[in-house]
Design a protein around this motif. Structure first.
Motif, PDB file in Angstrom:
ATOM      1  N   TRP A  96      -5.987   4.254   5.961  1.00 27.29           N
ATOM      2  CA  TRP A  96      -4.679   2.955   6.435  1.00 27.29           C
ATOM      3  C   TRP A  96      -5.620   1.979   6.792  1.00 27.29           C
ATOM      4  O   TRP A  96      -5.242   1.078   6.505  1.00 27.29           O
ATOM      5  CB  TRP A  96      -3.810   3.268   7.006  1.00 27.29           C
ATOM      6  CG  TRP A  96      -2.818   4.127   6.126  1.00 27.29           C
ATOM      7  CD1 TRP A  96      -2.364   5.313   6.726  1.00 27.29           C
ATOM      8  CD2 TRP A  96      -1.553   3.243   5.652  1.00 27.29           C
ATOM      9  NE1 TRP A  96      -1.423   5.469   5.439  1.00 27.29           N
ATOM     10  CE2 TRP A  96      -0.686   4.200   5.057  1.00 27.29           C
ATOM     11  CE3 TRP A  96      -1.466   2.082   4.779  1.00 27.29           C
ATOM     12  CZ2 TRP A  96       0.136   3.741   4.443  1.00 27.29           C
ATOM     13  CZ3 TRP A  96      -0.740   1.521   4.252  1.00 27.29           C
ATOM     14  CH2 TRP A  96       0.183   2.845   3.658  1.00 27.29           C
ATOM     15  N   VAL A 108       0.774  -1.836  -0.372  1.00 28.41           N
ATOM     16  CA  VAL A 108       0.164   0.361  -0.007  1.00 28.41           C
ATOM     17  C   VAL A 108       1.171   1.472  -0.354  1.00 28.41           C
ATOM     18  O   VAL A 108       1.671   1.278   0.931  1.00 28.41           O
ATOM     19  CB  VAL A 108      -0.726   0.436   0.902  1.00 28.41           C
ATOM     20  CG1 VAL A 108      -1.890   1.585   0.809  1.00 28.41           C
ATOM     21  CG2 VAL A 108      -2.000  -0.993   1.316  1.00 28.41           C
ATOM     22  N   LEU A 112      -2.392   3.988  -1.923  1.00 29.73           N
ATOM     23  CA  LEU A 112      -3.834   4.730  -0.402  1.00 29.73           C
ATOM     24  C   LEU A 112      -5.005   5.287  -1.093  1.00 29.73           C
ATOM     25  O   LEU A 112      -5.727   4.945  -0.163  1.00 29.73           O
ATOM     26  CB  LEU A 112      -2.899   5.010  -0.166  1.00 29.73           C
ATOM     27  CG  LEU A 112      -3.325   5.606   1.836  1.00 29.73           C
ATOM     28  CD1 LEU A 112      -3.149   4.008   2.679  1.00 29.73           C
ATOM     29  CD2 LEU A 112      -2.396   6.143   2.426  1.00 29.73           C
TER      30      LEU A 112
END
Ligand code: JF5
Length: 244
Positions: free
Chosen positions: A66, A6, A37
């Motif tokens: 996140w 990510v 992201l």
């Protein structure tokens, strides 16, 4: 092995598609999945960072994107969870030993931090359901974790069975087990621009060659990595004690 990464710069990880890692991916040994992201941001500017609580310079990566990224990649109700690796200067050292350990994992996920880092609650939240390791590839500061992920993925992928053509070459390289640095290597021609290959290597005397190589490893380690030599000395002492 499944590898998820990510990042806000997925194009940085395009390098994973070339060379060894690319071949491993194509041959099915590696299942590499890149995630932007910003896919988990919903404002007009696709914001991923904000000012740090407590003040100080720089910006911190917000936890919300996140958290959603982790929940999409590894849903909380799935029994299978990845081992999450977060590159950071504040991490535990990445070593060949850790590379071997990670190469044995069925599923790794890498979180690439930028700015001053990721809100610490993200690792804490992830830690509720997966193993989280904050890992440093060296004592210097990069602008983001992407390059560190390239380093770690290459070190890990080359250890996967079938990725390296000649497994023997893994055995003798630096940091591969005896704790010493690798000896100098040579190939043809025997003499080149006034520099000759050490005679011993052309002698065919394999015992003498092995001895010369060991001596060169010790000399180089003493010269460049006295810290490793000390550790190596301790290991030898322990082996002697064990043998006594
Ligand atoms: O700079 C690094 O990672 C990027 C990063 C992550 C979090 C905050 C600042 C920078 C790094 C250096 N050694 N190992 C990793």
């Amino acid at each position: 092995m499944r590898l998820d990464v990510v990042t806000i710069f997925p194009e940085y990880l395009a390098a994973l598609d070339v060379s060894l890692v690319g071949k491993a991916a194509k041959s099915g040994l590696l299942d590499v999945r890149l995630h932007d992201l910003r896919q988990w941001t919903y404002d007009r500017h696709r914001t991923v960072d904000d000012t740090p609580y407590g003040g100080g310079a720089g910006m911190v990566m917000k936890p919300e994107p996140w958290g959603e990224a982790l929940d999409t990649i590894a849903p909380a109700d799935d029994s299978a969870q990845p081992r999450l690796i977060v590159p950071t200067p504040a991490g535990r050292p990445f070593t060949q030993e850790l590379a071997y350990e990670l190469a044995a994992e069925p599923w790794l996920a890498f979180a690439c931090g930028r700015y001053e880092g990721i809100d610490a609650r993200v690792a804490a939240y992830a830690g509720e359901r997966m193993r989280v390791d904050e890992v440093s590839i060296g004592d210097y500061v990069l602008n983001g974790g992407e390059v560190a992920v390239l380093v770690m993925v290459e070190a890990i992928a080359r250890l996967l069975p079938g990725v390296i053509g000649n497994p023997e070459s893994l055995a003798e390289e630096s940091h591969s087990g005896d704790g010493l640095l690798e000896y100098p290597v040579y190939t043809k021609p025997p003499s080149w621009r006034g520099h000759d290959v050490p005679e011993i290597l052309l002698s065919g005397n394999h015992g003498a060659i092995a001895s010369w190589r060991h001596d060169e490893s010790v000399r180089r380690t003493a010269e460049r990595r006295p810290d490793l030599l000390a550790a190596w000395g301790d290991t030898l002492a322990q082996q002697d004690d064990a043998a006594a």
